[in-house]
Write a protein that holds these residues in place. Sequence first.
Motif, PDB file in Angstrom:
ATOM      1  N   CYS A  41       0.726  -1.313   0.272  1.00  0.00           N
ATOM      2  CA  CYS A  41       0.270  -0.176   0.034  1.00  0.00           C
ATOM      3  C   CYS A  41       0.783   1.269   0.177  1.00  0.00           C
ATOM      4  N   GLY A  42       2.540   1.192   0.523  1.00  0.00           N
ATOM      5  CA  GLY A  42       2.697   2.530   0.658  1.00  0.00           C
ATOM      6  C   GLY A  42       3.140   3.257  -0.796  1.00  0.00           C
ATOM      7  N   TYR A  78       4.131  -4.419   1.971  1.00  0.00           N
ATOM      8  CA  TYR A  78       4.274  -5.344   2.341  1.00  0.00           C
ATOM      9  C   TYR A  78       4.979  -6.336   0.872  1.00  0.00           C
ATOM     10  N   GLY A 104       7.211   1.137   6.570  1.00  0.00           N
ATOM     11  CA  GLY A 104       5.382   0.751   6.956  1.00  0.00           C
ATOM     12  C   GLY A 104       6.096  -0.150   7.608  1.00  0.00           C
ATOM     13  N   SER A 105       5.051  -0.981   8.539  1.00  0.00           N
ATOM     14  CA  SER A 105       5.424  -2.336   9.592  1.00  0.00           C
ATOM     15  C   SER A 105       5.367  -3.530   9.052  1.00  0.00           C
ATOM     16  N   CYS A 106       4.929  -3.552   7.610  1.00  0.00           N
ATOM     17  CA  CYS A 106       5.127  -4.818   6.945  1.00  0.00           C
ATOM     18  C   CYS A 106       6.084  -5.919   6.433  1.00  0.00           C
ATOM     19  N   VAL A 112       0.289  -5.976   9.475  1.00  0.00           N
ATOM     20  CA  VAL A 112      -0.902  -6.588   9.864  1.00  0.00           C
ATOM     21  C   VAL A 112      -1.322  -7.853   9.346  1.00  0.00           C
ATOM     22  N   CYS A 136       2.049   2.613   9.959  1.00  0.00           N
ATOM     23  CA  CYS A 136       0.966   1.885   8.957  1.00  0.00           C
ATOM     24  C   CYS A 136       0.021   2.675   8.443  1.00  0.00           C
TER      25      CYS A 136
HETATM   26  S1  SF4 Z   1       2.484  -1.150   6.975  1.00  0.00           S
HETATM   27 FE1  SF4 Z   1       0.091  -0.843   6.579  1.00  0.00          FE
HETATM   28  S2  SF4 Z   1       0.293   0.825   4.563  1.00  0.00           S
HETATM   29 FE2  SF4 Z   1       2.117  -0.424   4.307  1.00  0.00          FE
HETATM   30  S3  SF4 Z   1       1.831  -2.508   3.881  1.00  0.00           S
HETATM   31 FE3  SF4 Z   1       0.938  -2.737   5.714  1.00  0.00          FE
HETATM   32  S4  SF4 Z   1      -0.962  -2.678   5.841  1.00  0.00           S
HETATM   33 FE4  SF4 Z   1      -0.254  -1.723   3.750  1.00  0.00          FE
END
Ligand code: SF4
Length: 196
Positions: A41-42, A78, A104-106, A112, A136
Motif C-alpha cells: 500500500c505504501g 508488504y 511501513g511495519s509490514c 497487519v 502503517c
Molecule cells: S504497513 Fe500498513 S500501509 Fe504499509 S503495506 Fe503494511 S498494511 Fe499497507
Amino acid sequence: MSERKNDDFISYELQEFKLFEPLFRWARKKSLWIVAFCTGCGGIEMPPLATARYDFERFGIMPNPAPRMGDLFLITGYVTPKTLKRIIITYEMMQDPKYVLIHGSCPINGGVYWDSYNVVKQFDKYLPVDVAIAGCMPRPEAVMDGIMEIMRKIEDGTADGWKRYRENYEYYRKNQDELFGEGWREKDARRWLAWI
Ligand code: SF4
C-alpha cells in the motif's frame, strides 16, 4: 623508476587515504535515483513525494526504471515471497553502492499480515536494510525523513548495506534458499530473465 614511485604514491593516496571519498559521498547523496518498483500500500505515498507538494527532485532524487542505474531501492510495503524473488534479482542487478529503505511495519515485522502464510515478515533476513520507517502507513513526511536519513548515512559512510550483502552473502543466500528452495534462481528467475 622515479615515475613509477610517483604512481605508487598517488595510488596510495587514493586508496588508503581515500582522497576524494568525501567528494564522492557528497555527490552520491545529492544524486539518488530510485528504482521504480513499489510494493504494498505504501507505494501510494510516492506521487505526493514526486510531485509539487514535496517535490523530491529538488534534492536530486529521481525515479528510474532501470535497476542498473538505480541507487536507492524503496520497499514501500508488504512483500510476498513471489515479489521478494523479483526484489532480490532487481537488487542484485543494481551497481554498488546501493541503498535500501523499507517503509511501513509490514516489511519490518509483517505488520497487519504478521500471521499470514504469504507475507515475508523480516525483510532484513533476505536483503540488507539501511533505514527502516515504522508506521502503517508512514506519511510522505516520514518517507522524506527516511530518505534524508539515508543521505546523512551516505555522507558519513554508514549506509553500508551493499557491503554487508557482499560480506554476509552466505547468510542472505541461506535465508533466501530456505524460503524459496535451492535452485530457485535457475527455476523461477530464468522464466522472466532469460540471461540469468
Ligand atoms: S504497513 Fe500498513 S500501509 Fe504499509 S503495506 Fe503494511 S498494511 Fe499497507
